[in-house]
Each structure stands twice: as structure tokens, then as C-alpha cells.
Motif scaffolding. Structure first.
Motif, PDB file in Angstrom:
ATOM      1  N   GLU A 134       0.859  -1.200  -0.091  1.00 51.50           N
ATOM      2  CA  GLU A 134      -0.037  -0.107  -0.021  1.00 51.50           C
ATOM      3  C   GLU A 134       0.831   1.169  -0.087  1.00 51.50           C
ATOM      4  N   LYS A 135       1.859   1.351   0.599  1.00 53.91           N
ATOM      5  CA  LYS A 135       2.717   2.472   0.950  1.00 53.91           C
ATOM      6  C   LYS A 135       3.436   2.714  -0.065  1.00 53.91           C
ATOM      7  N   GLU A 136       3.389   4.197  -0.565  1.00 57.69           N
ATOM      8  CA  GLU A 136       4.116   4.491  -1.551  1.00 57.69           C
ATOM      9  C   GLU A 136       5.556   5.185  -0.883  1.00 57.69           C
ATOM     10  N   LEU A 140      17.474   8.895   6.543  1.00 60.41           N
ATOM     11  CA  LEU A 140      17.565   7.867   7.909  1.00 60.41           C
ATOM     12  C   LEU A 140      17.040   6.640   7.063  1.00 60.41           C
ATOM     13  N   ASN A 141      17.315   5.522   8.021  1.00 60.87           N
ATOM     14  CA  ASN A 141      16.852   4.285   7.485  1.00 60.87           C
ATOM     15  C   ASN A 141      15.526   4.010   7.098  1.00 60.87           C
ATOM     16  N   GLY A 142      15.222   3.446   5.779  1.00 62.77           N
ATOM     17  CA  GLY A 142      13.938   3.194   5.233  1.00 62.77           C
ATOM     18  C   GLY A 142      13.299   4.573   4.364  1.00 62.77           C
ATOM     19  N   ALA A 143      14.396   5.625   4.416  1.00 54.68           N
ATOM     20  CA  ALA A 143      14.106   6.800   3.515  1.00 54.68           C
ATOM     21  C   ALA A 143      13.603   6.616   2.029  1.00 54.68           C
TER      22      ALA A 143
END
Ligand SMILES: Nc1ncnc2c1ncn2[C@@H]1O[C@H](COP(=O)(O)OP(=O)(O)OP(=O)(O)O)[C@@H](O)[C@H]1O
Length: 471
Positions: A234-236, A256-259
Motif C-alpha cells: 500500500e505504502k508509496e 534515515l533508515n527506510g527513507a
């Protein structure tokens, strides 16, 4: 799931060929035996053939049922395989011991295995019962044929020698029947698997290789309003990303992590396509380029680059197997990644194995040494754009310093994109692009970003603070 099905299907083609040959040979024996047995009693022989068929049909029906059952339980099988892998693979051994989770994992395995086995047993039990029941019918027919033969011997129409001939033939008939049935069932079973493989092949590739242009040297890269979400999520993870990289520019992606930094690299290499917006290389959409030639233009060190259980030389040259390289190219790559000392420790030089998994005399490397070899592999590829995703995460301070000096030197005539959480390394970049929650929040040189109250300046100060001795 589809991949799992496909993997199983590949061996099926060979299996069908073998079973086909076994089946033909069993059928020839079976027909010859029947032709001779027919001389005793044609009706009983016909009956013998007729009663053998239901067992074959039943077996086929259950083969299909079992196959479909297996398909609906692939998830459980994969979970069990994964748990077995964790319990036996070296990389988990330390935590397994430290956390003392052997029993915990076994229980997890049993919780899946229990219901899985119970359901499979139920299905198989029913099959075995019915097949056994039906296999009694040909035995009864054989008894009938032997009874007729005995009568004919008593009446003087046949001899005792004929009895041993026919009983031998009947035994031969039964074993050939079983062999033919087994082969037919196997062919049927394997054909179901091949069908799954064909279905897998028919799945369109998420990234269509429809481009025809060949890409040689890269002179510019542009991300224009790129948004992306991973398939089935779902997440863009990237939203309206725009930035450009000029020829011979050194760009550092910070965040940051996951950017979303590694995701940008995956889109550039076309492991995925952007959902909206476009990525242009030398002014043309990346989709216009033939994928192999597009990827050939990049040397890339991925964040979790694994090494191979091959020789040291192969671990380096594998990044460009078609390159007509000599030993000096390999040594240079090792030098540039600060890995020459690893070679010095190897008993068989470049021909030493980098794992003891298959070679007793192989060498197990440390985490940092692994990263140096992966980096050497990237340098060996020598494409016009260098991409390094966290190249120094596991390196000691001296190696990190040397690697970034090499990077500065090697990228002089090249374009380089790298990510690094250690911001002292961003100094070598011509441009720093800061990504936060999938968007570019700022970009500029180190000095430009440090001059304003930027996010980058905050990150940099966090790290610098740790190095400044407070009074
Ligand atoms: N294969 C995937 N499927 C679904 N989501 C993914 C996948 N890979 C990454 N993500 C998600 O995409 C987001 C961005 O991940 P990405 O690896 O690009 O971050 P990053 O900036 O490189 O982080 P890091 O600094 O920790 O390496 C994260 O929220 C992550 O959970």
C-alpha cells in the motif's frame, strides 16, 4: 509461490522422459505376457485386463488430488523449509546458541508439521486403502486362470511344465502392470508440474524488456517526479522524487533508515519500474534501453552483497565474466578496495576458496573482509557509473579511509552515486541529496547545506558531536 512451483517443475521434464521409457518397456513385456496367457483362457485374460484398469484410474485421480493439495500447502512447506534452514545454517548458529532457541524453533516447526502431516496422512490413507482393495481384483483373475490351467493339466490338455511357464508369465504380467502403472502415474504427476511451470512462464515480467536502444556511456541521469510503491504493498515509498546527476558528478544520497535510498537505486537499474514520473538517462526514458545494456553501464555494490562459495579470483571476476581480464586487473581491484592483505593471507592465492562449505581448505572471511571483496568486485566491473550502497558499513576506520580515497581516485573519470550513513564520507561528493520519507527534502554541496539550518546539517552535527571531546 509461482517460483517455488516452477523450480519443482524443471526436474519434471527429465522425469517424464525416464518414466516414458520405463512405461514403454513395461507395456511391451505386459502385452507379450498377455498374448501367451490368452492361450489358457481368452475371457479370463480380457477380464484380467479389465479389472486392472480401475486401479490405474483411481491412482490417477488421487495423484491429481494430492498434487492440488500440495499446491494449496506450499506456504506451510516453505515455512518448514525456512525453519530447517535457520536451524542448520551457519549464519544463525551464534544467535541460536546464545538465545537458546533450539526448542522454540522445533516447536514452531512441529506446530506447522502436525496439522500438515495429519491432513496429508488422511488423504494418502484413503488412497492406499482403495488402491489395495482394487489390486485384489487382478489377483482373483490370476487365481481363476491358474484354476483353469490346473483343470487342463488334469484333463491332459496341458503339462505340469506349462503350469510353471504360465505362473511365471502371470507374475511377470503383475510386475509389468505395476511398473507401467507407476510410470503412467509419474508421467501424469510430472505433467501437472510442467503445466505449473508453463503457467509460471506465462506470467508477464514486472519489468518489460521492450527497449531496443543500446546504452554505452552515461552522460546524464534524471529522476523526474518519480513515485513508487513495491508490488502488492500500500505504502508509496517514493513520492514525486526529482533530481539529476551530471557526467562525472559524485552524488551522495543521505537519509534515515527506510527513507528510500536503496529503492532509488533499484529503479535506476530497472529491477522495478516507477509507478509515475520517469527516469531518463542521456535524455531518454530508461525503458527505451535494452535492459542488459542498461545494467552493463553500472558497477554496483548492493547493501547486502553476498560473496560466493567460489575462489577469490572468481569472486572478483564474476561481476564481468565476459571481460578479457588478466591477473593485474584482479589485483588492482583488490588493492582499490583495500583488500590486498586478504590475498596475502590466502594459501592458494587467488585460487583459494572463500568458504569452507564445499572446500575443506577454504577460508572463512570476517564481515568486513567480505565487504572488501564485494567492493573489489564492483571496482573490477569498471562501468561508467559507480553505485555504492553503504560501501563502508562493515569496514574498520583505516579501510574506510582508504576505500573513500580509492573512490575519490577511481571516480575521477566516472559518475558515482553512493549512500553513506557516516557523513564524514560525504565530503567527497559534489552534491548531497537528502531523502526523507520517500521525498527529496534538500540538495546541495556539503558547504551549502551546512550553511543553512538543513536536516543534513543536523545529521552531520549529531555525528561530529560524538568526535568532539567535550570539556
Ligand atoms: N522488497 C520490498 N518490498 C516492500 N517494501 C520494501 C521492499 N524493500 C524495501 N521496502 C520498503 O521501502 C522503504 C524504503 O526502503 P529502502 O531500502 O529504499 O530504504 P533505505 O533508505 O535504503 O534505508 P537504509 O538506510 O536502512 O538502507 C522501507 O519502508 C522498506 O520497508
Amino acid at each position: 509461490m509461482s517460483l517455488e512451483m516452477a523450480k519443482r517443475s524443471v526436474l519434471s521434464v527429465i522425469s517424464v522422459l525416464w518414466s516414458g521409457l520405463s512405461c514403454v518397456s513395461a507395456l511391451i513385456t505386459l502385452i507379450c505376457a498377455l498374448l501367451i496367457i490368452g492361450k489358457v483362457s481368452i475371457p479370463l485374460t480380457v477380464l484380467l485386463v479389465a479389472v486392472s484398469l480401475p486401479s490405474a484410474i483411481l491412482n490417477q485421480t488421487y495423484t491429481k488430488k494430492l498434487y492440488q493439495w500440495n499446491l494449496t500447502h506450499i506456504k506451510e512447506e516453505r515455512q518448514m523449509n525456512y525453519l530447517s534452514f535457520i536451524m542448520t545454517d551457519k549464519s544463525y548458529a551464534q544467535e541460536l546458541r546464545l538465545f537458546n532457541i533450539g526448542d522454540f524453533l522445533k516447536e514452531k516447526f512441529k506446530a506447522i508439521w502436525g496439522p500438515y502431516f495429519a491432513k496429508k496422512k488422511k488423504l494418502t490413507k484413503k488412497r492406499v486403502f482403495l488402491v489395495t482393495l482394487l489390486s485384489v481384483l487382478p489377483q482373483l483373475c490370476i487365481l481363476g486362470i491358474l484354476a483353469v490351467l490346473s483343470l487342463r493339466i488334469i484333463n491332459g490338455n496341458n503339462t505340469v511344465g506349462d503350469y510353471s511357464l504360465y505362473s511365471g508369465l502371470l507374475a511377470q504380467f503383475l510386475s509389468s502392470l505395476m511398473a507401467a502403472l507407476t510410470s503412467i502415474i509419474n508421467i501424469y504427476d510430472q505433467k501437472l508440474r510442467i503445466h505449473s511451470f508453463e503457467e509460471f512462464e506465462a506470467i508477464p515480467n514486472a519489468v518489460a524488456n521492450t527497449g531496443t536502444e543500446k546504452l554505452n556511456e552515461i552522460t546524464s541521469i534524471e529522476f523526474n517526479d518519480v513515485s513508487f510503491r513495491y508490488p502488492g504493498t500500500e505504502k508509496e515509498v517514493l513520492q514525486h522524487i526529482s533530481f539529476s546527476v551530471k557526467k562525472h558528478e559524485k552524488v551522495c544520497l543521505v537519509g534515515l533508515n527506510g527513507a528510500g535510498k536503496s529503492t532509488l537505486i533499484k529503479l535506476l537499474l530497472r529491477f522495478y519500474d516507477a509507478e509515475s514520473g520517469n527516469i531518463r538517462i542521456n535524455g531518454a526514458d530508461v525503458k527505451n534501453y535494452e535492459i542488459t545494456s542498461l545494467r552493463k553501464a553500472f558497477s554496483c555494490l548492493f547493501q547486502l552483497s553476498p560473496n560466493y562459495a567460489f575462489t577469490l579470483r572468481e569472486n572478483i571476476t564474476i561481476s564481468d565474466i565476459f571481460k578479457n581480464a588478466d591477473e593485474n586487473d584482479v589485483l588492482e581491484a583488490l588493492y582499490n578496495s583495500s583488500a590486498s592483505d586478504i590475498l596475502d593471507q590466502m594459501a592458494d592465492g587467488l585460487d583459494s576458496y572463500l568458504s569452507r562449505a564445499y572446500e575443506e581448505n577454504g577460508t572463512e572471511l570476517s564481515g568486513g573482509q567480505h565487504q572488501k571483496i564485494a567492493l573489489a568486485r564492483t571496482f573490477f566491473r569498471n562501468s561508467s557509473v559507480l553505485i555504492l550502497d553503504e560501501p563502508s558499513a562493515s569496514l574498520d576506520p583505516e579501510s574506510e579511509y582508504k576505500v573513500f580515497c580509492s573512490l575519490e581516485k577511481l571516480s575521477r573519470g566516472k559518475t558515482a552515486i553512493f549512500t553513506s550513513h557516516r557523513l564524514s564520507n560525504t565530503i567527497i561528493a559534489d552534491k548531497i541529496i537528502v531523502i526523507e520519507n520517500g521525498t527529496v527534502i534538500e540538495q546541495g554541496t556539503h558547504d551549502e547545506l551546512m550553511e543553512k539550518a538543513s536536516r543534513y546539517a543536523t545529521f552531520f552535527t549529531y555525528q561530529a558531536d560524538r568526535y568532539i571531546r567535550k570539556k
